[in-house]
Design a protein around this motif. Structure first.
Motif, PDB file in Angstrom:
ATOM      1  N   VAL A 225     -80.225 -17.718 -62.997  1.00 12.01           N
ATOM      2  CA  VAL A 225     -80.252 -18.492 -61.760  1.00 12.01           C
ATOM      3  C   VAL A 225     -81.671 -19.005 -61.554  1.00 12.01           C
ATOM      4  N   ARG A 270     -73.074 -15.002 -59.695  1.00 11.55           N
ATOM      5  CA  ARG A 270     -73.859 -16.240 -59.584  1.00 11.55           C
ATOM      6  C   ARG A 270     -73.990 -16.659 -58.121  1.00 11.55           C
ATOM      7  N   GLU A 274     -77.599 -16.747 -56.307  1.00  8.25           N
ATOM      8  CA  GLU A 274     -78.108 -18.032 -55.814  1.00  8.25           C
ATOM      9  C   GLU A 274     -78.439 -17.948 -54.328  1.00  8.25           C
TER      10      GLU A 274
END
Length: 308
Positions: A225, A270, A274
């Motif tokens: 990320v 993810r 994020e």
């Protein structure tokens, strides 16, 4: 709820006593999670001196539950932080309140299981270290660790490693910076460290690299990320904001269920990573450890997604 255990201290920014602000990794993480709407608690010993009153009011103002914390007459630890020209700090913390926690009973926080999070100075300093390691060892919910190594403060490396090993034996989530790993396991590649950690009880390892982004490792594989690009005021509390945002996301998704945690896939990680990376980036745009609230983070996420 999310129970962050360890030290609370005072950060003196640029050596200016007028810029004294509450700090300490676990306390910052508790505030970060609370600002994002997660029910959060802090477990530690807080002084009754002026610094302790500053900390206590800060916790209460941010709706962090302090029912399982202690107060005492010992002095408040202080970190004298120089932000320019290069970040550095001096620590004043001999026999301070954060080292003297007598017990940790989560009964005052209501029925669990809770998410227990620890690390930074509370992991190894004074009698607090044994109290918190014992709490983690008997806890039946999710356990998170952020070693958040401060080499200048670690006088006994063997003692540090003994407590680190106790937490490793019971934690499910391990977050560390690349600098942490270099100090803990000198000369080893991050992916090798992650593989060894995942071979034990730990289900997820998150390695942060400042402006170079984040890597998440699970049994399924790994993902990268990127770190959002922002105008940095300072990086104080950015890692704690990242951790607080991760814990808040976990609480929202699965509470403290260890089985559900272990089943999270990389797609889900993810989204969690994020969100946490944006929370850390926002904190870098502010002086001191000042993590965003849910509204600010949601707006920043929309901007980040729009520019992606």
């Amino acid at each position: 709820m999310i129970v962050c255990c360890g030290e609370a201290l005072v950060d003196v920014l640029d050596g200016d006593e007028r810029r004294s602000v509450p700090g300490g990794g676990p306390m910052n993480a508790a505030v970060a999670a609370a600002r994002l709407g997660a029910p959060s608690a802090f477990v530690g010993r807080v002084s009754t001196d002026a610094g302790g009153e500053l900390i206590w009011k800060h916790l209460q103002r941010n709706q962090v539950n302090v029912r399982a914390s202690e107060r005492g007459p010992e002095a408040t630890a202080r970190a004298i932080i120089s932000l320019t020209p290069n970040p550095s700090f001096r620590f004043e913390g001999s026999n301070t309140a954060d080292t003297a926690l007598g017990s940790a009973d989560l009964a005052a926080l209501g029925p669990g299981p809770h998410i227990v999070h620890g690390g930074t100075l509370g992991m190894f300093r004074g009698r607090t270290a044994d109290v918190l390691a014992s709490l983690a060892e008997r806890h039946d919910g999710l356990v998170s660790l952020d070693p958040n190594v401060r080499p200048a403060i670690i006088e006994d490396r063997d003692r540090w490693h003994r407590f680190h090993e106790r937490w490793l034996g019971v934690c499910d989530l391990y977050r560390a910076s690349d600098e942490d790993l270099e100090w803990i396991w000198p000369g080893r590649a991050a992916e090798d460290c992650a593989a060894e950690l995942l071979a034990g009880r730990i289900a997820t390892v998150i390695i942060t690299r400042g402006g170079h982004g984040v890597t998440v490792y699970t049994a399924e594989g790994q993902l990268e990320v990127a770190a959002p690009q922002v105008d940095v005021v300072d990086t104080v509390g950015a890692g704690d904001a990242f951790v607080g945002a991760v814990l808040a996301s976990l609480w929202e998704r699965l509470g403290a269920d260890r089985t559900a945690f272990a089943a999270l896939d990389l797609r889900q990680w993810r989204a969690i990573a994020e969100r946490a990376a944006v929370a850390a980036a926002l904190t870098c745009t502010r002086a001191g450890a000042d993590p965003p609230d849910a509204r600010d983070l949601d707006l920043a996420l929309k901007e980040h997604e729009g520019g992606a």
